[in-house]
Scaffold this motif. Structure first.
Motif, PDB file in Angstrom:
ATOM      1  N   GLY A  88      -0.537 -11.575  -0.919  1.00  0.00           N
ATOM      2  CA  GLY A  88      -0.789 -10.152  -0.677  1.00  0.00           C
ATOM      3  C   GLY A  88      -0.871  -9.296  -1.922  1.00  0.00           C
ATOM      4  O   GLY A  88      -1.359  -8.172  -1.852  1.00  0.00           O
ATOM      5  N   GLY A  89      -0.419  -9.764  -3.050  1.00  0.00           N
ATOM      6  CA  GLY A  89      -0.505  -8.944  -4.265  1.00  0.00           C
ATOM      7  C   GLY A  89       0.368  -9.532  -5.347  1.00  0.00           C
ATOM      8  O   GLY A  89       1.500  -9.897  -5.061  1.00  0.00           O
ATOM      9  N   PRO A  90      -0.163  -9.634  -6.578  1.00  0.00           N
ATOM     10  CA  PRO A  90       0.628 -10.264  -7.636  1.00  0.00           C
ATOM     11  C   PRO A  90       1.697  -9.308  -8.174  1.00  0.00           C
ATOM     12  O   PRO A  90       1.845  -8.195  -7.679  1.00  0.00           O
ATOM     13  N   ARG A  91       2.431  -9.747  -9.133  1.00  0.00           N
ATOM     14  CA  ARG A  91       3.406  -8.922  -9.874  1.00  0.00           C
ATOM     15  C   ARG A  91       4.669  -8.633  -9.063  1.00  0.00           C
ATOM     16  O   ARG A  91       4.839  -9.078  -7.932  1.00  0.00           O
ATOM     17  N   VAL A  92       5.532  -7.849  -9.690  1.00  0.00           N
ATOM     18  CA  VAL A  92       6.843  -7.519  -9.124  1.00  0.00           C
ATOM     19  C   VAL A  92       6.666  -6.803  -7.778  1.00  0.00           C
ATOM     20  O   VAL A  92       7.332  -7.118  -6.792  1.00  0.00           O
ATOM     21  N   GLU A  93       5.752  -5.848  -7.734  1.00  0.00           N
ATOM     22  CA  GLU A  93       5.533  -5.109  -6.486  1.00  0.00           C
ATOM     23  C   GLU A  93       5.103  -6.060  -5.360  1.00  0.00           C
ATOM     24  O   GLU A  93       5.606  -5.972  -4.236  1.00  0.00           O
ATOM     25  N   GLY A  94       4.203  -6.977  -5.676  1.00  0.00           N
ATOM     26  CA  GLY A  94       3.719  -7.931  -4.667  1.00  0.00           C
ATOM     27  C   GLY A  94       4.849  -8.811  -4.160  1.00  0.00           C
ATOM     28  O   GLY A  94       4.923  -9.114  -2.962  1.00  0.00           O
ATOM     29  N   ALA A  95       5.746  -9.221  -5.063  1.00  0.00           N
ATOM     30  CA  ALA A  95       6.880 -10.065  -4.661  1.00  0.00           C
ATOM     31  C   ALA A  95       7.777  -9.304  -3.685  1.00  0.00           C
ATOM     32  O   ALA A  95       8.203  -9.839  -2.653  1.00  0.00           O
ATOM     33  N   TYR A  96       8.043  -8.032  -3.991  1.00  0.00           N
ATOM     34  CA  TYR A  96       8.895  -7.226  -3.100  1.00  0.00           C
ATOM     35  C   TYR A  96       8.240  -7.106  -1.715  1.00  0.00           C
ATOM     36  O   TYR A  96       8.882  -7.355  -0.686  1.00  0.00           O
ATOM     37  N   LEU A  97       6.956  -6.733  -1.700  1.00  0.00           N
ATOM     38  CA  LEU A  97       6.290  -6.481  -0.415  1.00  0.00           C
ATOM     39  C   LEU A  97       6.146  -7.765   0.392  1.00  0.00           C
ATOM     40  O   LEU A  97       6.246  -7.760   1.620  1.00  0.00           O
ATOM     41  N   SER A  98       5.938  -8.887  -0.294  1.00  0.00           N
ATOM     42  CA  SER A  98       5.815 -10.157   0.413  1.00  0.00           C
ATOM     43  C   SER A  98       7.151 -10.556   1.041  1.00  0.00           C
ATOM     44  O   SER A  98       7.209 -10.959   2.204  1.00  0.00           O
ATOM     45  N   GLY A  99       8.230 -10.421   0.269  1.00  0.00           N
ATOM     46  CA  GLY A  99       9.562 -10.766   0.808  1.00  0.00           C
ATOM     47  C   GLY A  99       9.901  -9.909   2.022  1.00  0.00           C
ATOM     48  O   GLY A  99      10.384 -10.405   3.050  1.00  0.00           O
ATOM     49  N   LEU A 100       9.596  -8.616   1.908  1.00  0.00           N
ATOM     50  CA  LEU A 100       9.900  -7.694   3.015  1.00  0.00           C
ATOM     51  C   LEU A 100       9.070  -8.048   4.248  1.00  0.00           C
ATOM     52  O   LEU A 100       9.591  -8.128   5.370  1.00  0.00           O
ATOM     53  N   SER A 101       7.778  -8.293   4.047  1.00  0.00           N
ATOM     54  CA  SER A 101       6.879  -8.595   5.177  1.00  0.00           C
ATOM     55  C   SER A 101       7.270  -9.907   5.838  1.00  0.00           C
ATOM     56  O   SER A 101       7.211 -10.030   7.070  1.00  0.00           O
ATOM     57  N   ALA A 102       7.662 -10.905   5.049  1.00  0.00           N
ATOM     58  CA  ALA A 102       8.050 -12.198   5.631  1.00  0.00           C
ATOM     59  C   ALA A 102       9.286 -12.012   6.512  1.00  0.00           C
ATOM     60  O   ALA A 102       9.350 -12.536   7.632  1.00  0.00           O
ATOM     61  N   ALA A 103      10.259 -11.248   6.032  1.00  0.00           N
ATOM     62  CA  ALA A 103      11.480 -11.038   6.829  1.00  0.00           C
ATOM     63  C   ALA A 103      11.142 -10.289   8.112  1.00  0.00           C
ATOM     64  O   ALA A 103      11.622 -10.637   9.201  1.00  0.00           O
ATOM     65  N   GLU A 104      10.282  -9.277   8.007  1.00  0.00           N
ATOM     66  CA  GLU A 104       9.956  -8.497   9.209  1.00  0.00           C
ATOM     67  C   GLU A 104       9.174  -9.343  10.208  1.00  0.00           C
ATOM     68  O   GLU A 104       9.357  -9.217  11.419  1.00  0.00           O
ATOM     69  N   ALA A 105       8.332 -10.236   9.703  1.00  0.00           N
ATOM     70  CA  ALA A 105       7.591 -11.131  10.596  1.00  0.00           C
ATOM     71  C   ALA A 105       8.557 -12.049  11.343  1.00  0.00           C
ATOM     72  O   ALA A 105       8.405 -12.290  12.544  1.00  0.00           O
TER      73      ALA A 105
END
Ligand SMILES: Cc1cc2nc3c(=O)[nH]c(=O)nc-3n(C[C@H](O)[C@H](O)[C@H](O)COP(=O)(O)OP(=O)(O)OC[C@H]3O[C@@H](n4cnc5c(N)ncnc54)[C@H](O)[C@@H]3O)c2cc1C
Length: 308
Positions: free
Chosen positions: A287-304
């Motif tokens: 979904g997006g590289p870098r620190v921001e992408g890591a945060y958003l991916s972790g959050l989205s995975a947990a919410e899924a």
């Protein structure tokens, strides 16, 4: 419905997923092969000198990440380094690692645990022989490393698709010097050509009280010299950076990042396979590289996972 989760990787993606699941009452266990949580948000001390040798700063584009970063600013774990082209460059107070270190507080994080294999169920076996179990699984290491943990469980076509995600390699040289550098304010320089991609002055950046510079090599140089002796790599990069270095080098170390910045990012923020219990792939490759992408991916995975 699952209510316990194993998370492999305690970088920002894994920690963010872990915090969200714990908030929802789940039992969460994070496993990381590193000595401390944080992954590529890494800070090292050599004598009195402090170095950020992985991620150098982060930017924010997504409002959910901005809300989180605003909280980090209020709590005093992040601050602004500088602003450029309309984007604020944020850093961790005391070094980039202070952010994941603070966020991991209170989570059940097992460091120095190198997961070697994962069986259905989910059951992770570490190199030490220890076994960890949970109903759900989130994998946040670089994709190639995650896939190696599940040799049989991922369909062949999906495995091939995931293996198209690539990461650039990067040598990081950390050098403590007797005098402050010539790197211009606010403490970074990107040469337009040559072997050095990035130079940072950790003293000007405000994380080291003594002169300390980080040199990142270009991906091309790193790939070409990957197997060369570290001393030779250090000498070569230090001589390329000589115009910005002042005084003598008192200490130096060379770190080799096999996976630094991701290219060919997967379009989704996470990828979920139900087999029959869920396994989710997450991290900056989604979904997006870098620190921001890591945060958003972790959050989205947990919410899924919470929505299953
Ligand atoms: C040199 C460099 C410069 C960078 N510069 C920037 C920058 O300026 N700005 C920016 O936004 N981003 C930058 N990045 C990228 C940024 O650091 C990453 O996008 C982000 O930190 C990724 O977080 P993550 O949680 O997805 O992965 P990681 O932080 O890599 O976390 C994955 C974790 O999995 C663990 N792990 C792997 N395999 C196993 C196993 N088998 N068992 C147990 N644990 C395992 C690892 O130890 C690691 O801690 C840079 C990265 C590097 C290396």
């Amino acid at each position: 419905m699952a209510s316990s989760c194993l998370i492999v990787g305690a970088g920002l993606a894994g920690i963010t997923a872990g915090r969200r699941l714990r908030e929802a009452g789940w039992k969460v266990t994070l496993l990381d092969k590193g000595r401390v949580p944080g992954g590529r948000m890494a800070t090292r001390r050599i004598g009195q000198a402090v170095f950020d040798h992985g991620a150098q700063f982060f930017t924010v584009r997504d409002p959910r990440f901005q809300r989180e970063v605003d909280r980090w600013l209020i709590e005093g774990i992040a601050r602004t380094w500088f602003k450029q082209e309309g984007h604020t460059r944020y850093v961790g107070v005391g070094g980039m690692n202070s952010i994941p270190a603070e966020l991991a507080r209170g989570l059940d994080v097992h460091c120095s645990i190198h997961v070697e294999s994962i069986d259905k169920g989910w059951q992770a076996t570490a190199r030490s022989g220890e076994v960890f179990e949970a109903d759900a699984l989130i994998l946040t290491p670089p994709v190639e490393q995650s896939l190696a943990l599940l040799p049989a469980q991922i369909p062949v076509a999906l495995r091939a698709e995931l293996l198209t995600i690539q990461y650039l390699p990067c040598f990081a040289v950390m050098a403590a010097t007797t005098q402050s550098s010539r790197i211009p304010a606010p403490g970074y320089f990107r040469p337009e050509s040559g072997e050095v991609a990035w130079l940072a002055d950790n003293e000007q950046k405000g994380i080291s009280t003594v002169p300390s510079i980080t040199i990142h090599a270009t991906p091309e140089f790193t790939a070409a010299y990957w197997d060369a002796p570290r001393d030779d790599v250090g000498n070569r990069l230090i001589s390329s950076a000589a115009p910005w270095i002042c005084g003598e080098i008192v200490e130096r170390q060379v770190h080799r990042w096999k996976y630094s910045n991701v290219t060919g990012v997967h379009p989704e923020r996470y990828l979920c396979v139900q087999d029959p219990q869920p396994v989710l792939f997450a991290g900056d490759a989604f979904g997006g590289p870098r620190v921001e992408g890591a945060y958003l991916s972790g959050l989205s995975a947990a919410e899924a996972l919470l929505a299953l």
